[in-house]
Design an enzyme around this catalytic site. Structure first.
Site, PDB file in Angstrom:
ATOM      1  N   LYS A  75      65.652  63.607  66.120  1.00 44.92           N
ATOM      2  CA  LYS A  75      65.031  62.524  66.872  1.00 44.92           C
ATOM      3  C   LYS A  75      65.287  62.796  68.345  1.00 44.92           C
ATOM      4  O   LYS A  75      66.386  63.233  68.711  1.00 44.92           O
ATOM      5  CB  LYS A  75      65.653  61.195  66.424  1.00 44.92           C
ATOM      6  CG  LYS A  75      65.050  59.960  67.073  1.00 44.92           C
ATOM      7  CD  LYS A  75      65.667  58.679  66.513  1.00 44.92           C
ATOM      8  CE  LYS A  75      65.056  57.430  67.121  1.00 44.92           C
ATOM      9  NZ  LYS A  75      65.620  56.179  66.547  1.00 44.92           N
ATOM     10  N   SER A 150      62.273  52.758  64.897  1.00 48.10           N
ATOM     11  CA  SER A 150      61.878  53.641  65.973  1.00 48.10           C
ATOM     12  C   SER A 150      61.900  55.118  65.588  1.00 48.10           C
ATOM     13  O   SER A 150      61.294  55.936  66.270  1.00 48.10           O
ATOM     14  CB  SER A 150      62.812  53.444  67.173  1.00 48.10           C
ATOM     15  OG  SER A 150      64.145  53.811  66.836  1.00 48.10           O
ATOM     16  N   SER A 174      66.036  51.174  62.325  1.00 50.12           N
ATOM     17  CA  SER A 174      65.194  52.312  62.712  1.00 50.12           C
ATOM     18  C   SER A 174      65.290  53.570  61.867  1.00 50.12           C
ATOM     19  O   SER A 174      64.491  54.489  62.047  1.00 50.12           O
ATOM     20  CB  SER A 174      65.451  52.685  64.165  1.00 50.12           C
ATOM     21  OG  SER A 174      64.757  51.792  64.988  1.00 50.12           O
TER      22      SER A 174
HETATM   23  N1  GLN Z   1      62.999  47.492  65.642  1.00 42.92           N
HETATM   24  C1  GLN Z   1      64.281  47.137  66.164  1.00 42.92           C
HETATM   25  C2  GLN Z   1      64.191  47.056  67.671  1.00 42.92           C
HETATM   26  O1  GLN Z   1      63.138  47.166  68.155  1.00 42.92           O
HETATM   27  C3  GLN Z   1      65.310  48.129  65.754  1.00 42.92           C
HETATM   28  C4  GLN Z   1      65.206  49.398  66.479  1.00 42.92           C
HETATM   29  C5  GLN Z   1      66.270  50.368  66.129  1.00 42.92           C
HETATM   30  O2  GLN Z   1      66.910  50.275  65.063  1.00 42.92           O
HETATM   31  N2  GLN Z   1      66.504  51.305  67.017  1.00 42.92           N
HETATM   32  O3  GLN Z   1      65.137  46.874  68.357  1.00 42.92           O
END
Ligand code: GLN
Length: 483
Positions: A75, A150, A174
């Site tokens: 990532k 994400s 995410s």
């Molecule tokens: N969707 C959640 C956010 O927008 C979690 C994102 C994540 O786990 N990095 O914060």
């Protein structure tokens, strides 16, 4: 070769069925062929071939480390020395990391071959990969839908078999939510299990890196390398790393599975409920026992998270000021103008929204009302899990309220997007480990089953996931056009 799991590839490489160079070339071709998915931000082909050659030499000598020659990708939140590390943002579009994240360092030492850096929501803020400066990623199961976020690039690339495994990070879901939406296996370890050093910080008290793979067996192999104490991360926990593959085949007879009634209320749509129930039934057949548990404070998880995570991100992202890092505006009139314009131009809308919310929540007068209150709720949520985990071995439920939604469908309504993480966020607030494993399809789109365990019980989670993958084949299915 590309349908094989990491476990199979480690054997094939040792048996001489193919070399790491051949494997690497074949995956690089697939990445090229399926460029339209937009799952990669950078492809590091030349470097990959050079690393693969070294791995082949070690394999030939017979003393190669466990993952020698296995292609993976990271990532783009993990710093990789000499390679652009953008975090999905225009702000870091020109950032070449001067050092490797500990996770990268460890996977390199285990012999993996890095094929490139994967697309993601900007600074890991999002649930659909649509906040990325590099554009959205297509879900290979239905290219007009999102891969989740994400870690959307990681999930899409593994699902499309462009790589056998990837790294991801999970602050509020995410790893698990994109794994669910793309039909792969994702593991978010216990907070402190995997070093955060060199992993660009979003919300430091919640962030945790983990593996994204086809199978639980592969997740065990990757976690084995990724986990462990790191003096460079002050919240890294100094406790022994067990052999994650050792318990995979343990019987599940007598396993106590907790089902939180708050996960299965009227808000859960009937198709999702039925799919999860079918998966639970498979566990009952394997000898598990079902116990209803209650976690009354779960409903407070999203509001608490959307105070805590923005508060932490507003502090973490203050270092992106156009001086030490990242994008700098042209011809600044003075220092203030430099800050304002560099940050104004470098950050996208969602990131700005969170910096504003976080700064507000931390400001004098509001700190007690919002931030302290949210921290108190966080404790109540942890207590709910701790009480439940005294009665049961694991907790199960959905990962996401729906299967993959349409590209653009939720971008105009941030709250609607935040609700996509309703089943995952509480686990981060509590710091617990959890997995998403493929458990079926709704409208031909994958659905994940979530398995939540006690602190440092990753081996148990992997065992529970692996046993399910012995009696089902959801994890082996590949999207049309990517076979
Ligand atoms: N969707 C959640 C956010 O927008 C979690 C994102 C994540 O786990 N990095 O914060």
């Amino acid at each position: 070769m590309h349908t094989k799991t990491i476990a199979q590839l480690t054997k094939g490489l040792r048996a001489g069925d193919y070399s790491s160079v051949e494997l690497t070339q074949s995956y690089l071709e697939r990445i090229q062929q399926h460029k339209s998915l937009n799952s990669f931000i950078s492809v590091t082909g030349e470097q990959a071939i050079a690393t693969a050659k070294q791995a082949d030499a070690l394999l030939a000598k017979g003393n190669a480390p466990l993952l020698a020659g296995i292609p993976i990708a990271h990532k783009d939140i993990f710093c990789t020395r000499g390679v652009k590390t953008s975090c999905g943002s225009k702000m870091l579009d020109n950032f070449i990391a001067p050092y490797n994240a500990t996770v990268v360092e460890k996977l390199n030492a285990a012999g993996t071959v890095t094929l490139g850096k994967l697309n993601m929501d900007e600074f890991a803020m999002g649930s659909s990969n649509e906040t990325s400066f590099y554009g959205s990623v297509q879900n290979p199961w239905a290219t007009n839908t999102v891969p989740g976020g994400s870690s959307g690039g990681s999930a899409a690339a593994v699902a499309a078999r462009l790589i056998p495994g990837a790294t991801g990070t999970d602050t509020g879901g995410s790893i698990r939510q994109p794994a669910a939406l793309c039909g792969i296996t994702g593991l978010k370890p216990t907070y402190g299990r995997v070093s955060r050093y060199g992993m660009i910080a979003y919300a430091s008290s919640l962030d945790q890196g983990g593996p994204m793979t086809q199978t639980a067996e592969d997740a065990a192999l990757m976690l084995q390398t990724m986990a462990g104490f790191d003096p460079k991360d002050s919240t890294s926990v100094e406790c022994e790393v067990p052999d994650y593959s050792a318990e995979l085949n343990n019987s599940l007879a007598g396993l106590k599975i907790g089902l939180p009634k708050e996960f299965f209320d009227d808000a859960l749509n009937s198709e999702m409920a039925a799919t999860i129930e079918t998966a639970i039934n498979a566990y009952i057949k394997m000898g598990a026992e079902i116990i209803e548990v209650s976690m009354p404070n779960l409903k407070l998880a999203i509001p608490a998270y959307y105070v805590i995570a923005p508060a932490e991100c507003s502090a973490n992202l203050s270092r992106m000021d156009g001086v030490r890092f990242g994008h700098r505006c042209t011809n600044p009139a003075d220092l203030n103008d430099l800050y304002i314009r560099s940050r104004g131009e470098g950050f996208g809308t969602e990131v700005k929204r969170r910096i504003l919310v976080g700064t507000y929540a931390l400001s004098e007068g509001y700190y007690d009302a919002y931030y302290i209150k949210a921290q108190k709720i966080r404790r109540l949520i942890s207590d709910d899990f701790n009480t439940a985990l005294k009665q049961v071995d694991v907790i199960m439920g959905p990962v996401s309220p729906t299967s993959a939604f349409g590209l653009g469908e939720k971008t105009s309504d941030p709250i609607e997007m935040y609700l996509a993480d309703i089943y995952t966020i509480a686990i981060n607030l509590a710091g617990l480990p959890a997995m998403s494993i493929p458990a079926g399809f709704i409208d031909k789109k994958p659905v994940g089953l979530q398995i939540i365990g006690n602190y440092f019980a990753e081996a148990k989670l992997l065992n529970v996931a692996h046993q399910y993958q012995q009696v089902t084949d959801w994890h082996q299915q590949t999207p049309n056009g990517f076979e």
